[in-house]
Write an enzyme that holds these catalytic residues in place. Structure first.
Site: not given
Length: 428
Positions: A314, A357, A361
């Site tokens: 994302h 996350h 990340d």
């Protein structure tokens, strides 16, 4: 009577006419002195581009070159006056003509920008005189002039190469499918939460989870996507833009496949309820991968995945769209740039606030995406590196897609749809 050349900036139109007669350009006295009232000051500022383009538009190439050389000699003899006027010889005459020599670069690429002949990012500059002797000079770099005429010339050199854009679309399409399959494999290997609890994370441990935050992060991504699609629709060089987006997205997600598959991190939060899941035979895995693929891996489309943590897909998408929006819009579109960056930063915050996350990340995803974007565009805007062995080895997709793109892509916009025949008849 020979025209004196002292105080050229104070010459009248008649004195300029006399100079033209003395130099053998009497046929242009009417055009330059009578019609356009060229005096000494404007004569010193005259360039080859002025001779070629409107309103003069001289049509004889030999006369253009000879008159350019005569102007160069005159300007060199009046160097002090040029400096007083805030001009330099290089402002009006191509660099090769300034020294009365022809410049060449063995095995390298030369380009012309508005009459200035430059070697872009060369390491060695070789001067070839009329007698054939050669001297090595310092490296010269080209910088694109920011006027409209340069952008028009440069735009004409940019081939859309739609077939390459189609190949890049297939490339990113297949990469997304491969990524979906890797996510299925990773889900089967996700660590047991009872044995491997969430890792310590300074952000996740400090900020309480916001349940609706991940949906907001995806909403930020959708808004950025719509902004980019509108820019892509109206941009004159939309084929090159879309090809670059597909090339970069595909490459980043291939890297993500490697990191996901190499190391399986523990689930970042108890709320995720992730557990190792087996999808049976290969066909079952393919069906699950197709479900992730068709839903773009988004929770808004009902896709739930586990184990694909290093690094955040994302964040990659949101950051890449932000950089494309800000790169391919004019620099003075400050509102669009501000909105784009706010969406990017808030999207990253919402990903972390949702505890979907780890901080590492998101940080790695942002760093890799931005560095790859800047690396790609630096190479694309520097033609000297486009055909280098290093680029072909380390970035083969770049070498293939950008081999015929000559320099930076100007931000020019046009209406993509032609007017219907009936409308053309009614209008004109």
């Amino acid at each position: 009577m020979a025209q004196t050349e002292e105080g050229v900036s104070t010459w009248s139109c008649n004195q300029v006419a006399q100079w033209l007669q003395d130099e053998g350009f009497g046929q242009y006295v009417e055009l330059l002195c009578t019609q356009h009232r060229l005096d000494g000051l404007s004569l010193l500022a005259l360039t080859e581009v002025d001779l070629r383009g409107p309103p003069l538009s001289l049509s004889v190439l030999g006369d253009i070159k000879r008159l350019t050389l005569a102007l160069h000699r005159l300007q060199r003899r009046n160097h002090d006056q040029l400096e007083e006027l805030g001009l330099r010889p290089s402002d009006s005459i191509p660099s090769g003509l300034l020294l009365g020599v022809e410049w060449s670069m063995d095995g390298k690429d030369w380009r012309e920008f508005n009459g200035d002949y430059c070697l872009r990012n060369g390491t060695e500059l070789v001067r070839r005189t009329r007698g054939g002797s050669r001297n090595v000079s310092s490296a010269a770099t080209c910088h694109a002039h920011s006027n409209g005429r340069h952008e028009q010339q440069l735009a004409g050199r940019l081939d859309p190469e739609v077939w390459k854009t189609v190949i890049s679309s297939i490339y990113v399409f297949l990469v997304f499918g491969f990524t979906s399959f890797v996510m299925v494999i990773v889900h089967e290997r996700v660590p047991d939460m009872r044995t491997y609890p969430p890792l310590p994370d300074i952000f996740l441990d400090s900020v309480p989870r916001i349940p609706w935050a991940f949906a907001m992060a995806e909403a930020c991504g959708l808004v950025l996507c719509y902004m980019f699609l509108l820019i892509l629709l109206l941009h004159k060089h939309r084929s090159i833009l879309f090809r670059r987006l597909c090339s970069l997205m595909g490459t980043v997600f291939l890297l993500r496949c490697c990191t996901m598959f190499a190391t399986s991190l523990s689930v970042p939060g108890q709320h995720l309820k992730c557990a190792s899941q087996t999808y049976g035979d290969t066909w079952g895995k393919i069906q699950r991968a197709l479900a992730i693929w068709s839903g773009f891996g988004m929770t808004l489309t009902g896709v739930q995945t586990c184990g694909d943590y290093m690094f955040s897909g994302h964040t990659v998408v949101i950051t890449m769209l932000n950089f494309f929006v800000t790169e391919y819009t004019p620099r003075n579109w400050n509102l669009i740039h501000t909105i784009s960056w706010v969406l990017n930063l808030f999207g990253i915050f919402f990903i972390l606030a949702a505890h979907e996350h780890y901080s590492i990340d998101v940080f790695i995803a942002f760093y890799i995406t931005t560095r790859l974007f800047l690396y790609y565009h630096t190479l694309a805007n520097t033609r000297a590196y486009q055909h280098s062995r290093r680029a072909r080895i380390w970035f083969p997709m770049f070498s293939f897609f950008e081999c015929n793109v000559n320099g930076p892509v100007p931000n020019q916009y046009e209406w993509p749809f032609s007017k219907p025949t009936v409308m053309k008849t009614l209008i004109g």
